[in-house]
Design a protein around this motif. Structure first.
Motif, PDB file in Angstrom:
ATOM      1  N   ASN A 147       0.832  -1.214   0.000  1.00 36.87           N
ATOM      2  CA  ASN A 147       0.000   0.000   0.000  1.00 36.87           C
ATOM      3  C   ASN A 147       0.860   1.255   0.000  1.00 36.87           C
ATOM      4  O   ASN A 147       0.468   2.297  -0.507  1.00 36.87           O
ATOM      5  CB  ASN A 147      -0.934   0.002   1.218  1.00 36.87           C
ATOM      6  N   TYR A 148       2.050   1.144   0.581  1.00 38.36           N
ATOM      7  CA  TYR A 148       3.006   2.258   0.522  1.00 38.36           C
ATOM      8  C   TYR A 148       3.619   2.379  -0.882  1.00 38.36           C
ATOM      9  O   TYR A 148       4.295   3.352  -1.180  1.00 38.36           O
ATOM     10  CB  TYR A 148       4.150   2.024   1.516  1.00 38.36           C
ATOM     11  N   GLY A 149       3.433   1.351  -1.685  1.00 42.64           N
ATOM     12  CA  GLY A 149       4.084   1.322  -3.008  1.00 42.64           C
ATOM     13  C   GLY A 149       5.478   0.724  -2.918  1.00 42.64           C
ATOM     14  O   GLY A 149       6.324   0.973  -3.780  1.00 42.64           O
ATOM     15  N   ALA A 189       9.503   4.726  -0.643  1.00 43.89           N
ATOM     16  CA  ALA A 189       8.306   4.016  -0.172  1.00 43.89           C
ATOM     17  C   ALA A 189       8.677   2.900   0.795  1.00 43.89           C
ATOM     18  O   ALA A 189       8.024   2.699   1.826  1.00 43.89           O
ATOM     19  CB  ALA A 189       7.553   3.440  -1.370  1.00 43.89           C
ATOM     20  N   SER A 242      -4.846   5.479  -3.862  1.00 43.96           N
ATOM     21  CA  SER A 242      -3.747   4.662  -4.391  1.00 43.96           C
ATOM     22  C   SER A 242      -4.175   3.193  -4.307  1.00 43.96           C
ATOM     23  O   SER A 242      -5.114   2.855  -3.596  1.00 43.96           O
ATOM     24  CB  SER A 242      -2.452   4.900  -3.617  1.00 43.96           C
ATOM     25  N   GLN A 243      -3.443   2.370  -5.037  1.00 45.09           N
ATOM     26  CA  GLN A 243      -3.824   0.961  -5.124  1.00 45.09           C
ATOM     27  C   GLN A 243      -3.816   0.314  -3.741  1.00 45.09           C
ATOM     28  O   GLN A 243      -2.896   0.528  -2.962  1.00 45.09           O
ATOM     29  CB  GLN A 243      -2.836   0.239  -6.031  1.00 45.09           C
TER      30      GLN A 243
END
Lengths: 301, 430
Positions: free
Chosen positions: B201-203, B222, B295-296
């Motif tokens: 989730n942070y990428g 990230a 975000s994803q």
């Protein structure tokens, strides 16, 4: 060999034939289940093999990686050697001490012998889980008892400095098994030697150093070899409790072997690791065997 | 004498006919070997019930169910597949390294009027049934991690319930707010490893998508942010130590006991734990693991891939059984008796409490992008690279480094991780 056979009378030949025939099942089993896997393991150590795909010959690449650029190999070897150095003397000494206690003639001794032997027959996984509970830092029995006398206990398996000693402590719990072997050795020492020493004015300490220990050296030597090999094979504790951590403080050699073989699908390399361990154990065993001439006393000596 | 000869001849003919009949019957009946494990998600009784139901529908196919211990299943499957013979017709192929030895189910599905890939959750189908262009198996059910919170504890602490759009920072704030050291109650638990849902989730990813480069990924902004978040969580004192989790968590699957006892206000648990909480009458809510708005969002979700071994001598019968087990009938029985929910949305809707808030929240999580989407395609992460970077995780969890040292510590492990990746990728791909 042939001349020996010819020199035999028919009865002796028949007996010899029967003997060899009786050996055949064992020889077949030995060839299939021991010799063949060892040869395969040596061959596989020169290959790259994911188990699923056929092995590919890569020569000495596995060993080159192992000795020149694999920090985990050296870390696991270091951890295992430290464990051996720490736990082996403890197991030998405590096993002997326990055997001396169990050799005292008091009522109900068979019960105590059974109780002390019990840990040796309990499953390694069950023992590991039990020790996890005993050494839990906040609620475990060990730290609760230490707190009762004003000592703050360590984090045991969850502390980089204490994790390895904790595993060593666990291994000591099974000394009942070796104590039984010591006990057999102790009971083979002729009582008249102690009686003669007593008449000569020897106290118990003198008798122990002068009679018990020298006559127990064959048993000690046997135990030393068995416990040494056993210590090198430590695996369950790392697998169940620590997964090699924290900070690879319990990253034992066989745990690394397992991870390489079955998690990293690198069975060729794992075979190399196994072979190196075998060589290390053989070298130490040969060395101990060589030194045994100086300190092991047999009745025939 | 003559009568005796006639009797003997008649007996011989009868025996001959019977043996021929017997072998003909034996040839008509096929036995399928099915290797599996048993546990809460996949109880033995449920599997036996499925086998019984299948055999009742297919009297010409017998199924020999073998339940293996879960702890040794990987080794048994790996060595059997490696030997190239003696593998079961149908088995759980949960390791991507075994996929090469599965039968491609594409032609069977194309010819099957009752079952198609579209019947399954799309993301579960992609991650757990396919490998490249090959259909390697069928997903037996679905499971996922999410955060369960104890409503009574939150009410007592006067803290608002978390919402689905919460961030990792909010997770720590909420955990601190509901922590009560006097009653030994922690606010929330810790993740059980890096590069799961919150990291993604942070990428953050441990290395490049083509499995060639660690530098710039493991130490990306990230990634560092995710590790610093972990450091903040550990430092907050609002979370149990690894020792507490290890001892008090149930069979390593999650600290459900602590949660049920009210000693852990929030915990990352799964659908099996959800059912336990329902049975125990605990008033709880479910939210996804924290992420970032717009975000994803990733979820740690899983299925059990059941596949047909490519060396089977009875592929048609094996498919009959597999499609029954992983089809609506089998998954319905599994849902009723186990803790895996159906991978078929149509059957999932039959769940008796489907309209409750917690069930809807769980169903919603199943739609998120799965961590497995990355991990399944990068076998070297779990196989080799994670070992090289495990120390960073340990150092933070043991509180042995300061927050300022997180970046330098991560950088210290770049070379080792890169070497592990380069050693592994040629062997396992990536």
């Amino acid at each position: 060999m042939l001349s020996t056979w010819r020199a035999m009378n028919p009865m002796a030949r028949r007996e010899a034939l029967e003997g060899y025939t009786a050996l055949i099942p064992w020889v077949i089993g030995f060839l299939i289940f021991t010799t063949f896997p060892i040869i395969m393991s040596i061959y596989l150590s020169f290959t790259e093999w994911t188990i699923i795909e056929p092995p590919t010959w890569i020569g000495l690449a596995n060993y080159e990686r192992m000795f020149t650029r694999d920090p985990l190999f050296w870390q696991s070897l270091k951890v295992t050697l430290l464990f051996v150095a720490f736990s082996l003397p403890l197991k030998l000494v405590l096993g002997l001490m326990l055997a001396l206690l169990l050799n005292i003639k008091v009522p109900g001794m068979n019960f105590f012998r059974t109780v002390f032997y019990l840990p040796a027959v309990i499953s390694g996984v069950a023992v590991a889980l039990m020790w996890m509970w005993l050494l839990q830092p906040d609620t475990g029995v060990a730290n609760t008892l230490l707190a009762a006398i004003g000592i703050q206990g360590p984090n045991w398996f969850w502390d980089r400095d204490w994790a390895l000693p904790s595993v060593a402590l666990m291994s000591i719990w099974k000394v009942g098994g070796s104590a039984i072997i010591y006990l057999a050795g102790l009971q083979n020492i002729p009582p008249h030697l102690y009686e003669a020493a007593k008449i000569d004015g020897a106290n118990r300490w003198h008798s122990f150093w002068g009679i018990t220990l020298p006559l127990l050296t064959p048993t000690l030597f046997f135990q030393l070899l068995i416990e040494l090999i056993d210590s090198f094979k430590v695996f369950t504790e790392a697998f169940v409790i620590t997964q090699g951590g924290p900070l690879k403080a319990t990253y034992f050699y066989l745990y690394y072997f397992y991870e390489e073989g079955f998690r990293n699908f690198n069975m060729g390399y794992a075979s190399g690791l196994a072979l190196v361990l075998v060589v290390i154990i053989i070298l130490i065993t040969v060395f101990l065997n060589f030194t045994s001439k100086r300190w092991v006393y047999y009745e025939s000596d | 004498m003559r009568g005796k000869s006639r009797f003997l001849a008649l007996t011989m003919i009868l025996l001959l006919v019977m043996s021929q009949l017997g072998s003909a019957l034996a040839q008509d009946s096929v036995t399928i070997e099915w290797w599996s494990v048993a546990g809460n998600e996949l109880p033995q009784e449920a599997q036996e019930a499925i086998v019984t139901a299948f055999e009742a529908e297919h009297p010409d196919i017998q199924v020999n169910l073998t339940i293996l211990p879960e702890s040794g299943y990987d080794e048994r499957m790996t060595t059997t597949l490696g030997a190239g013979e003696g593998a079961p017709d149908v088995a759980l192929f949960w390791n991507a390294n075994w996929y090469a030895q599965t039968l491609d189910l594409t032609p069977y599905l194309e010819a099957d009027p009752d079952l198609s890939p579209e019947d399954y959750f799309e993301n579960f189908w992609i991650n757990w049934a396919t490998w490249g262009d090959k259909v390697v198996g069928l997903p037996l059910g679905v499971g996922a991690n999410f955060v369960m919170y104890n409503k009574a504890v939150f009410d007592e602490a006067g803290v608002d319930y978390p919402t689905a759009d919460w961030t990792p920072e909010e997770y720590i704030e909420v955990a601190k707010a509901v922590t009560d050291t006097e009653v030994r109650r922690w606010g929330g638990d810790r993740p059980r490893g890096p590069y799961r849902a919150i990291w993604m989730n942070y990428g953050a990813f441990p290395y490049s998508d083509d499995s060639t480069m660690v530098d710039g990924y493991f130490n990306s902004e990230a990634s560092i942010a995710a590790y610093e978040w972990l450091w903040d969580l550990v430092d907050s004192g609002a979370t149990p130590t690894p020792a507490d989790i290890e001892i008090l968590g149930t069979e390593g699957t999650g600290p459900i006991d602590l949660f049920l006892a009210g000693r852990l206000a929030m915990a990352t648990l799964n659908q099996g734990h959800m059912l336990i909480a329902v049975d125990e009458g605990v008033d709880f809510g479910i939210v996804p693991e924290p992420g970032f708005v717009d975000s994803q969002r990733f979820v740690n979700a899983w299925s059990l891939t059941a596949s047909i071994w490519s060396g089977t001598e009875n592929p048609d019968e094996a498919y009959e059984f597999l499609s029954f087990f992983a089809g609506p009938e089998g998954q319905r029985i599994l849902m009723e008796q186990g803790t895996l929910f159906p991978a078929l949305p149509a059957v999932l809707d039959e769940y008796e409490n489907a309209d409750t808030d917690y069930a809807q929240a769980f169903f919603s999580v199943l739609e998120d992008t799965q961590v497995a989407e990355w991990t399944a395609g990068h076998p070297c992460w779990r196989g080799a690279v994670i070992r090289s970077v495990q120390d960073v995780w340990d150092l933070i969890n043991l509180g042995e480094i300061s927050r300022d040292e997180v970046t330098t510590t991560i950088n210290d492990y770049i070379d080792e991780a890169q070497a592990s990746l380069e050693e592994c990728t040629p062997r396992l791909g990536g």
